[in-house]
Design a protein around this motif. Sequence first.
Motif, PDB file in Angstrom:
ATOM      1  N   THR A 218       0.814  -1.229  -0.087  1.00 35.61           N
ATOM      2  CA  THR A 218      -0.183   0.042   0.162  1.00 35.61           C
ATOM      3  C   THR A 218       0.879   1.079  -0.222  1.00 35.61           C
ATOM      4  OG1 THR A 218      -1.874   1.234   1.404  1.00 35.61           O
ATOM      5  CG2 THR A 218      -0.331   0.032   2.438  1.00 35.61           C
ATOM      6  N   GLN A 219       0.223   2.360  -0.604  1.00 35.60           N
ATOM      7  CA  GLN A 219       1.056   3.598  -0.451  1.00 35.60           C
ATOM      8  C   GLN A 219       0.202   4.467   0.490  1.00 35.60           C
ATOM      9  OE1 GLN A 219       0.745   4.166  -5.309  1.00 35.60           O
ATOM     10  NE2 GLN A 219       1.442   5.765  -4.452  1.00 35.60           N
ATOM     11  N   SER A 220      -0.760   3.997   1.272  1.00 35.05           N
ATOM     12  CA  SER A 220      -1.245   4.664   2.306  1.00 35.05           C
ATOM     13  C   SER A 220      -1.818   3.634   3.671  1.00 35.05           C
ATOM     14  CB  SER A 220      -2.586   4.994   1.650  1.00 35.05           C
ATOM     15  OG  SER A 220      -3.334   4.353   0.974  1.00 35.05           O
ATOM     16  N   GLY A 249       4.426   1.756  -6.497  1.00 39.61           N
ATOM     17  CA  GLY A 249       3.104   2.015  -6.383  1.00 39.61           C
ATOM     18  C   GLY A 249       2.699   2.985  -7.512  1.00 39.61           C
ATOM     19  N   PHE A 250       3.356   4.090  -7.599  1.00 41.31           N
ATOM     20  CA  PHE A 250       2.952   4.867  -8.857  1.00 41.31           C
ATOM     21  C   PHE A 250       1.686   5.267  -9.017  1.00 41.31           C
ATOM     22  CE2 PHE A 250       6.074   1.518 -10.064  1.00 41.31           C
ATOM     23  CZ  PHE A 250       7.412   2.593 -10.236  1.00 41.31           C
ATOM     24  N   GLY A 251       0.814   5.351  -7.585  1.00 45.28           N
ATOM     25  CA  GLY A 251      -0.544   5.897  -7.612  1.00 45.28           C
ATOM     26  C   GLY A 251      -1.503   4.352  -7.805  1.00 45.28           C
ATOM     27  N   GLY A 252      -1.005   3.223  -8.209  1.00 49.77           N
ATOM     28  CA  GLY A 252      -1.919   2.051  -8.164  1.00 49.77           C
ATOM     29  C   GLY A 252      -2.274   1.680  -6.938  1.00 49.77           C
ATOM     30  N   THR A 356      -7.728   5.373 -11.735  1.00 45.29           N
ATOM     31  CA  THR A 356      -6.735   5.786 -10.694  1.00 45.29           C
ATOM     32  C   THR A 356      -5.680   6.796 -11.014  1.00 45.29           C
ATOM     33  OG1 THR A 356      -6.288   5.291  -8.425  1.00 45.29           O
ATOM     34  CG2 THR A 356      -5.363   3.746 -10.077  1.00 45.29           C
ATOM     35  N   SER A 357      -5.235   7.224  -9.927  1.00 44.57           N
ATOM     36  CA  SER A 357      -4.112   7.935 -10.298  1.00 44.57           C
ATOM     37  C   SER A 357      -2.955   7.085 -10.675  1.00 44.57           C
ATOM     38  CB  SER A 357      -3.625   8.771  -8.956  1.00 44.57           C
ATOM     39  OG  SER A 357      -3.462   7.976  -8.149  1.00 44.57           O
ATOM     40  N   MET A 358      -2.176   7.500 -11.897  1.00 45.57           N
ATOM     41  CA  MET A 358      -1.037   7.122 -12.138  1.00 45.57           C
ATOM     42  C   MET A 358       0.059   7.894 -12.429  1.00 45.57           C
ATOM     43  SD  MET A 358      -0.845   4.247 -15.272  1.00 45.57           S
ATOM     44  CE  MET A 358       0.841   3.494 -15.751  1.00 45.57           C
ATOM     45  N   ARG A 359       1.202   7.798 -12.000  1.00 47.04           N
ATOM     46  CA  ARG A 359       2.319   8.671 -11.871  1.00 47.04           C
ATOM     47  C   ARG A 359       1.983  10.346 -12.759  1.00 47.04           C
ATOM     48  NH1 ARG A 359       8.359   6.684 -12.185  1.00 47.04           N
ATOM     49  NH2 ARG A 359       9.242   8.018 -10.608  1.00 47.04           N
ATOM     50  N   ALA A 360       2.081  11.489 -12.192  1.00 42.59           N
ATOM     51  CA  ALA A 360       1.710  12.607 -12.534  1.00 42.59           C
ATOM     52  C   ALA A 360       0.240  12.389 -13.283  1.00 42.59           C
ATOM     53  CB  ALA A 360       2.720  13.078 -13.539  1.00 42.59           C
ATOM     54  N   PRO A 361      -0.951  12.018 -12.394  1.00 40.71           N
ATOM     55  CA  PRO A 361      -2.206  12.050 -13.165  1.00 40.71           C
ATOM     56  C   PRO A 361      -2.499  13.282 -13.641  1.00 40.71           C
ATOM     57  CG  PRO A 361      -2.207  11.789 -10.658  1.00 40.71           C
ATOM     58  CD  PRO A 361      -0.822  11.804 -10.983  1.00 40.71           C
ATOM     59  N   GLY A 362      -2.931  13.485 -14.843  1.00 42.40           N
ATOM     60  CA  GLY A 362      -3.450  14.875 -15.596  1.00 42.40           C
ATOM     61  C   GLY A 362      -2.211  15.333 -16.313  1.00 42.40           C
ATOM     62  N   ALA A 513      -0.295   9.526   3.178  1.00 39.16           N
ATOM     63  CA  ALA A 513      -0.168   8.550   1.885  1.00 39.16           C
ATOM     64  C   ALA A 513       0.880   9.125   0.902  1.00 39.16           C
ATOM     65  CB  ALA A 513      -1.385   8.440   0.867  1.00 39.16           C
ATOM     66  N   ALA A 514       1.831   8.237   0.513  1.00 39.67           N
ATOM     67  CA  ALA A 514       2.982   8.357  -0.433  1.00 39.67           C
ATOM     68  C   ALA A 514       2.032   8.742  -1.838  1.00 39.67           C
ATOM     69  CB  ALA A 514       3.858   7.256  -0.453  1.00 39.67           C
ATOM     70  N   GLY A 515       2.017   9.966  -2.153  1.00 41.81           N
ATOM     71  CA  GLY A 515       1.249  10.525  -3.483  1.00 41.81           C
ATOM     72  C   GLY A 515       1.555  11.573  -3.642  1.00 41.81           C
ATOM     73  N   GLY A 516       1.227  12.172  -5.015  1.00 40.12           N
ATOM     74  CA  GLY A 516       1.484  13.635  -5.352  1.00 40.12           C
ATOM     75  C   GLY A 516       2.778  14.129  -5.024  1.00 40.12           C
ATOM     76  N   SER A 517       3.845  13.305  -5.035  1.00 41.29           N
ATOM     77  CA  SER A 517       5.163  13.891  -4.748  1.00 41.29           C
ATOM     78  C   SER A 517       5.287  14.618  -3.575  1.00 41.29           C
ATOM     79  CB  SER A 517       5.714  14.752  -6.193  1.00 41.29           C
ATOM     80  OG  SER A 517       5.585  13.886  -7.219  1.00 41.29           O
ATOM     81  N   GLY A 699       9.111  13.020  -7.323  1.00 39.56           N
ATOM     82  CA  GLY A 699       8.513  11.637  -7.771  1.00 39.56           C
ATOM     83  C   GLY A 699       7.738  11.747  -9.104  1.00 39.56           C
ATOM     84  N   GLU A 700       7.229  12.703  -9.429  1.00 38.03           N
ATOM     85  CA  GLU A 700       6.206  12.846 -10.465  1.00 38.03           C
ATOM     86  C   GLU A 700       6.550  13.714 -11.718  1.00 38.03           C
ATOM     87  OE1 GLU A 700       2.960  13.136  -7.916  1.00 38.03           O
ATOM     88  OE2 GLU A 700       1.822  11.883  -9.322  1.00 38.03           O
ATOM     89  N   VAL A 701       7.454  14.628 -11.618  1.00 35.63           N
ATOM     90  CA  VAL A 701       7.753  15.683 -12.744  1.00 35.63           C
ATOM     91  C   VAL A 701       8.598  14.833 -13.769  1.00 35.63           C
ATOM     92  CG1 VAL A 701       9.638  16.469 -11.432  1.00 35.63           C
ATOM     93  CG2 VAL A 701       8.514  18.101 -12.967  1.00 35.63           C
TER      94      VAL A 701
HETATM   95 MO1  MOS Z   1       1.045   9.150  -7.373  1.00 33.88          MO
HETATM   96  S1  MOS Z   1       0.289   9.024  -9.117  1.00 33.88           S
HETATM   97  O1  MOS Z   1       0.098  10.491  -6.670  1.00 33.88           O
HETATM   98  O2  MOS Z   1       1.200   7.658  -6.396  1.00 33.88           O
END
Ligand code: MOS
Length: 733
Positions: A218-220, A249-252, A356-362, A513-517, A699-701
């Motif tokens: 999990t990322q969260s 994880g990359f958002g998944g 769902t989110s995947m590395r740099a969603p959007g 959570a680990a996300g959104g850099s 993480g995402e840029v």
């Molecule tokens: Mo990321 S797509 O915020 O794990």
Amino acid sequence: MTRTLPRTSEPAVGKPIDRVDGTAKTTGAARFAAEHPYPGLAHAALVHATISRGRITAIDTTEAAAIPGVVTVLTHHNAPALKPPRKVSPLDLSTMASGTSVAYLNTDEVHWDGQPVAVVVAETLTAAREAAALVKVVYAPMRSTVDFLAEEPNARPQKGNLLMSGSAKKGDAEAALATAPVRVEGRFTTPPHHHNAIEPHATTAVWDGDRLTVHDATQSIDWLRSHLALRFDVPAEGVRVIAPFVGGGFGGKAMIWPGTILTVMAARATGRPVRLLLTREGVYRTVGGRTPSTQRVALGARTDGRLTALVHTSVTYTGRVGGSPEQVTSQSKHVYDAENILVRQNLVELDLISNTSMRAPGDAMGTFALEAAIDELAYELGMDPIELRMRNEPERNPIDGRRFANRNLREAYRLGAERFGWADRTPEPGSMRDGRWLVGMGVATAFHPAWQFLANVTVRLSVDGTVLVRCGFQEMGMGGATAQAQIAADALGVPVESVRVEYGDSTLPLSPAAGGSMQTASVASSVLAACQKLRRKLAKLGPPGETPAAVLARAGVPSLEASVGSDSRLGRLTGQARFLAKLLRDQRRWMRAASGAQFCEVRVDPDTGETRVSRWTAAFDVGRVINAKTAVSQLRGGIVMGIGMALSEETLVDPRTGRIMNPGLGEYHVPVHADIPPIDVAYLDEPDPTMPLGLIGVGEVGITGVAGAIANAVHHATGRRIRDLPITLDKLL
Ligand code: MOS
């Protein structure tokens, strides 16, 4: 800040220090979610629905149950009850955690092709999987909507959320476009993408009465704990989530998908520890991926290249049973100083698994279209594409005039262009060759917003000189513990080797959570604050000694501790409220983001259309870099993922049935080593003055701008503008 203490070591921040957990991982000592042995452990396998919408009218488990070693087959007839997920609330971010709203095995309804409709629990993995294939399900299908492109005309405006608006405008961009002396306009498409982390999603669940222990990829950690307590109607205090190692994880792995819930359910139903390791196909069927998109980018400019109009609109999907609206056009509010801007995001709802989110969603998708259009405009104007970007480089945030917290894109371009050798490029398409290969060079801007969330941290200094940092953050391979050890070492003036970081466990202080850099910056801010507190306490014990530990020794104190934040119910609530207020205040004051310049060289075979990426240089503005090794690896990893997005990755959804047709690495093509050239990553190391330590995320840029740079290089090589990803050879013939 560390000036009052004498230094006992060189500063650790910025150094390319090896990962603190590197040895554990390379020797196999590190245990991942599916590697925890428990006495009496049983194994689970999922049975997936084969229709996209309808009801189960009959389910026959006799044959499956007869396989030797099968413990039970759970269906909606005999599965334990599950509470529904809560409505999403900004005051409790864990409410965002549910991958879908489906009551798994508590309903006869089917909402997507792949939804689990039964779980087999057996003594061995082989028996569980064999039996799962023998469960017979009869369905009454209903009409479903699964064809994204057919639904596009029915798209509705997307609502905004706490962090981003669904649409924005400045002036009248369409009118400015109509009268612009120079204009380009294009329709771009990106396909669905799927998560292929090296570790497939996995869970091991153990009940002890109402107490639950879960090892999960999990990322969260904190979201998962709250969510499981809610769904299984037990006190959160009794739920422990352990995840010190996660294989990408990359958002998944940010949201909670059915596999995790059903493992916990199976353990409850059987009274045994249960493990579920998803097959690669299982990940495709039960974990969301990146939505496809259609995008329109229209640019109007004066003959000197100054943008008068920027229009960027998008259509994406969310599942009818969940998903997060994709912020495709987000970067178009921030990157170019156009006089008039219009961004608008639209959504359709489909009977597919929630996106769902995947590395740099959007931004990963949006920068493809925007940066390809900018390149096209440069050709219309007869101008170098970097020069065009520099002429439109804003002083303030284009959409609303806010100040930038940091903005060093000019320097990033200067640095990148020099390292890459951009000056050697001849602009005419098809003008560069190497033997039979057509050579092309492309460039694009990378951009990703930077955030910071609430993190609770405890730091303890012991008389033996060791420091223990405790925070329940997640480590998915990016080097989080290493970075925090470096930060704490410098803040206390001790050698980095004396710092140990405990993470990856819900019994530790709360982490976002680990996300959104944003994990490293969020945790770092609290580590710094806790270290400062600790030093104030230390100062009260006596005059500064040779080392912090010497002060403790002289005072006869075995250890000293300082904390930031409180994990009590009230503490969490007030912390969250305080943080939201700060977030909104910050958002009004600053536009804060990581950015960069991506340069690539491609070679295209004129006869076969085969495209190879032969060189890559990127220069980033990512604030202060904490660890030169792990940060560069993160950025490089993002570029690798972007090369996959540009040239090969595509989830094939059958538009008639909604079934994913290529659920595995054999037919979904991620890049392999032979596809990736040496990647030269440079960074400015310019601290963001508004962030603790000047640090923003990496993480995402890295993935943003990559597909745009490649599309631009392919155009330079061949004269062909490919606006539909992936750029496969059939599109070049
Ligand atoms: Mo990321 S797509 O915020 O794990």
